[in-house]
Write a protein that holds these residues in place. Structure first.
Motif, PDB file in Angstrom:
ATOM      1  N   ASP A  18      64.592   0.057  -3.167  1.00 23.16           N
ATOM      2  CA  ASP A  18      65.607   0.516  -4.106  1.00 23.16           C
ATOM      3  C   ASP A  18      66.236  -0.681  -4.798  1.00 23.16           C
ATOM      4  N   LEU A  19      66.560  -0.503  -6.077  1.00 21.31           N
ATOM      5  CA  LEU A  19      67.108  -1.614  -6.844  1.00 21.31           C
ATOM      6  C   LEU A  19      68.417  -2.124  -6.253  1.00 21.31           C
ATOM      7  N   ASP A  20      69.254  -1.226  -5.745  1.00 22.28           N
ATOM      8  CA  ASP A  20      70.551  -1.671  -5.241  1.00 22.28           C
ATOM      9  C   ASP A  20      70.424  -2.494  -3.960  1.00 22.28           C
ATOM     10  N   ARG A  21      69.203  -2.487  -3.339  1.00 20.50           N
ATOM     11  CA  ARG A  21      68.998  -3.290  -2.135  1.00 20.50           C
ATOM     12  C   ARG A  21      68.559  -4.714  -2.453  1.00 20.50           C
ATOM     13  N   ILE A  22      68.050  -4.961  -3.656  1.00 21.72           N
ATOM     14  CA  ILE A  22      67.502  -6.286  -3.963  1.00 21.72           C
ATOM     15  C   ILE A  22      68.188  -6.966  -5.142  1.00 21.72           C
ATOM     16  N   VAL A  23      68.749  -6.173  -6.072  1.00 24.87           N
ATOM     17  CA  VAL A  23      69.398  -6.771  -7.243  1.00 24.87           C
ATOM     18  C   VAL A  23      70.724  -7.395  -6.828  1.00 24.87           C
ATOM     19  N   HIS A  24      71.016  -8.544  -7.373  1.00 22.46           N
ATOM     20  CA  HIS A  24      72.279  -9.226  -7.097  1.00 22.46           C
ATOM     21  C   HIS A  24      73.435  -8.280  -7.410  1.00 22.46           C
TER      22      HIS A  24
END
Length: 737
Positions: free
Chosen positions: A225-231
């Protein structure tokens, strides 16, 4: 052709054909097959195919007698008429429900080398014109050349080991990227490919994308998921960019930082496109991930550093320019709210609002699901299940049941509720979401409903996040309140229109009948379409259908007056021509500038004698001996145009076993097609009905009801329904003494 030759996958090719091709390609039941290494046709992309068709026809033997195999073997288009498709395609037991649809299978062959087969469902009811066949063959050839090019490039850069596994060490390809379509140049540049299915919420990366982002590869290619890897500072930018692109579709470009394993960040540029289905709803995002620091040591995190975003029209106008403007998290959240507001502002009905939430808000927030409940007489009732549908309906229904009390609690307190880290999994087992937010929806001090947003991974809701979701709740509440008001007014207007039509048709000896009325679905438009079936004093039967100009309350009021006046003149014993002349004079005496078209036909059930007159209205259709033809009625001007103009009387006969169809132009009128072609298409469908399920086979009354349903189904499946529709069917079952 330019769009097709620019596609990067089989799914994109099929989607482009359905979205940008002629309107008579319906989309439902379309598929694209590619030849695999074993020489079998394998289903690669589809639209509107039921689950059982996927299971049964996922692989087709070219030696079989299925349409796809026949087209490839004959090396020419293989057309199945509506008569064949409604009987034995693709399943004899379920085929009767497909209605009047043709299916064409197009072989895709390049330089005598077969590539696959393209199967398309067509809206043609009768013969497919030669010019349409030429268009279809051209589409098939363009798809063949593009797929051949893509497959050649894929094969030239993907060496296979003896077991047939792709390189990169993971031994498998993700389902969404079974055939990587990146060119050699893109691969050499070190880019990675991604795909997000907006319907299921699943995301896939290829092996290069995992390397670019510095993330551990998964066995099946499932992306994190994007919210797990995006700053965290860049996440609002990503969400805002997605929301803007999901609202309009098309290309976008955004830069953001990804947290790498072992510390540090990778600066990523994501370039992609939001793909829309035939109804304009976003269904898929695909594109490339590139490392902006390629060739340099990945930098450590610098707290103040941010990347820019470029979306929508900016990416289309300046594809090579990266927007380096600095933006703050607060500004990005504001941009996200503005994008969501724009999407919700276009919503007219409650269904439109729930669709906007499903299509834009859910993927922009990275949510697993969103459930909406509306207040109805003091109770919370779910409204979003019918929008989501599909395989997740049971899951969402169960989730709504579990969340009913907490949604009511949040609404009672008028305060949002957020899950805390570690507290997402509760007493209800694995179905309970890992994280969730419950938002009360209050507009103008009035309780509108409640919204549950769930997430598949645990998350902490900071102060800025809570402010964002609370602001979204206010926007959503206002949109729902406005949409409910519209739905209420439209429902009342439609009910007024229906109340002025006959509640039931009279039971007449020797005659079977059926009628339908469909209101317009655009805006607050209500029309003046009406129909009537009269018992005349001399034992004859009067068939009346008409259409008042305009789509407003005045048209409905004039319709009511005309219906009453015409009924009075007809029951006084006037013939159809005299009745229309008197009704025309009545309309000119009313305080209105509107005119109306009308058809009045009198039938003697004893011998089938017909007398008819027409005032600018579409001619009725006679269905007899598996033929459908328009009656030759010279007619006169519309009612109210020239009150002194007489209406010629036409005499004919309706034999036992014959059927009449009278209708308003909304039944056949289509903005994407010539009117005369639409009429011919309908006539072909009527002939098909007469051959297959006419009154002699199914009984007069059931057959007419089924025909009425089929005719109106063709209307409801259109992208828009700007006009009202009325139709009246009459069948002579037996002579009377």
């Amino acid at each position: 052709m330019r769009l097709l030759l620019g596609c990067t996958s089989a799914a994109e090719l099929l989607g482009t054909v359905l979205a940008e091709g002629p309107g008579w390609i319906t989309g439902e039941g379309s598929a694209l097959y590619l030849l695999d290494s074993a020489g079998m046709l394998r289903l690669t992309a589809s639209h509107g195919l039921p689950d059982w068709a996927h299971e049964r026809y996922s692989t087709v033997d070219p030696a079989s007698d299925l349409p796809a195999a026949m087209a490839l073997r004959l090396r020419r288009p293989y057309l199945l008429s509506p008569e064949h498709t409604s009987v034995d395609y693709p399943n004899k037991n379920a085929g009767m429900g497909t209605g009047m649809v043709a299916v064409i299978t197009l072989p895709m062959i390049v330089d005598e080398r077969p590539v696959g087969v393209l199967a398309l469902a067509l809206a043609h009811r009768g013969t497919v014109p030669r010019r349409d066949l030429d268009v279809l063959e051209t589409i098939g050839e363009a798809c063949a050349h593009r797929l051949s090019h893509l497959l050649d490039h894929a094969d030239s850069r993907i060496p296979q080991d003896p077991a047939g596994a792709p390189p990169d060490g993971d031994g498998s390809r993700p389902a969404g990227l079974a055939h990587p379509m990146l060119s050699l140049a893109v691969r050499a540049a070190g880019h990675g490919a991604f795909e997000r299915d907006l319907v299921t919420g699943e995301s896939y990366w290829d092996a290069a994308a995992f390397r670019v982002t510095g993330q551990p590869a998964t066995a099946d290619g499932t992306a994190p998921d994007l919210d797990r890897i995006v700053h965290p500072e860049d996440l609002p930018d990503v969400q805002a960019a997605l929301a803007e692109s999901l609202t309009t579709g098309g290309r976008y470009r955004i830069g953001y930082r990804v947290l790498r394993r072992g510390g540090g960040v990778a600066r990523i540029e994501e370039t992609g496109e939001v793909m829309l289905d035939v109804h304009g709803r976003p269904v898929r995002v695909a594109g490339l991930l590139s490392d902006r620091d390629q060739g340099r040591e990945h930098p450590r995190e610098h707290p103040g550093e941010r990347t820019g975003r470029q979306t929508g029209e900016q990416a289309a106008e300046h594809p090579g320019k990266q927007n380096e403007e600095q933006s703050t998290p607060a500004g990005a959240r504001t941009a996200l709210l503005l994008a969501l507001t724009r999407s919700l502002s276009r919503a007219v009905t409650v269904r439109d609002v729930t669709t906007a939430v499903t299509d834009v808000a859910r993927p922009a927030f990275g949510a697993a699901s969103i459930v909406l409940d509306l207040v109805d007489e003091g109770r919370l009732l779910p409204v979003s299940h019918t929008v989501y549908g599909g395989p997740r309906r049971t899951e969402l229904t169960r989730l709504a049941d579990l969340s009913e009390s907490v949604m009511q609690h949040a609404l009672t307190r008028s305060a949002p509720l957020f899950s805390e880290p570690g507290a997402g999994r509760g007493q209800y087992g694995p179905l309970t979401p890992a994280s969730w937010a419950v938002l009360p929806l209050v507009a103008s001090g009035r309780q509108v409903g409640s919204c549950l947003i769930t997430f598949s991974a645990e998350r902490a809701f900071g102060r800025e996040d809570r402010t964002l979701y609370s602001a979204f709740a206010g926007i959503l509440a206002q949109s729902l309140e406005r949409a409910r008001l519209y739905d209420t007014h439209h429902h009342r207007a439609t009910e007024l229109q229906r109340a002025m039509l006959p509640r039931t048709l009279p039971q007449l000896p020797g005659i079977a009948s059926a009628a339908r009325y469909l209101p317009s679905t655009e805006g607050m438009q209500i029309g003046g379409d009406w129909y009537d079936l009269l018992k005349l004093p001399d034992g004859r039967i009067g068939l009346v259908i008409g259409d008042v100009q305009g789509h407003n309350a005045e048209a409905t009021a004039v319709m009511g007056q005309l219906r009453s006046g015409l009924r009075a003149y007809a029951t006084d014993g006037h013939d159809p021509g005299a009745t229309l002349a008197r009704t025309s004079r009545l309309l000119t005496e009313l305080d209105t500038d509107l005119f109306a078209t009308c058809l009045f036909l009198a039938l003697d059930p004893a011998d089938g004698a017909l007398t008819a007159a027409r005032a600018g209205h579409p001619a009725p259709v006679r269905i007899a001996d598996a033929k459908a033809v328009e009656l030759d009625l010279p007619g006169g001007p519309p009612l109210g145009v020239d009150p002194g103009q007489p209406y010629p009387l036409t005499v004919g006969r309706l034999a036992v076993g014959e059927t009449l169809l009278a209708y308003t132009d909304g039944l056949v009128e289509d903005r994407e097609e010539d009117y005369d072609e639409s009429v011919q298409r309908m006539l072909g469908g009527l002939e098909l009905w007469a051959r297959q399920t006419g009154p002699t086979r199914a009984g007069a009354a059931p057959a007419l009801e089924r025909l009425a349903d089929l005719l109106t189904l063709n209307v409801t499946e259109r992208r828009s329904q700007p006009d009202d529709v009325a139709l009246l069917l009459l069948h002579r079952t037996s002579p009377l003494p």
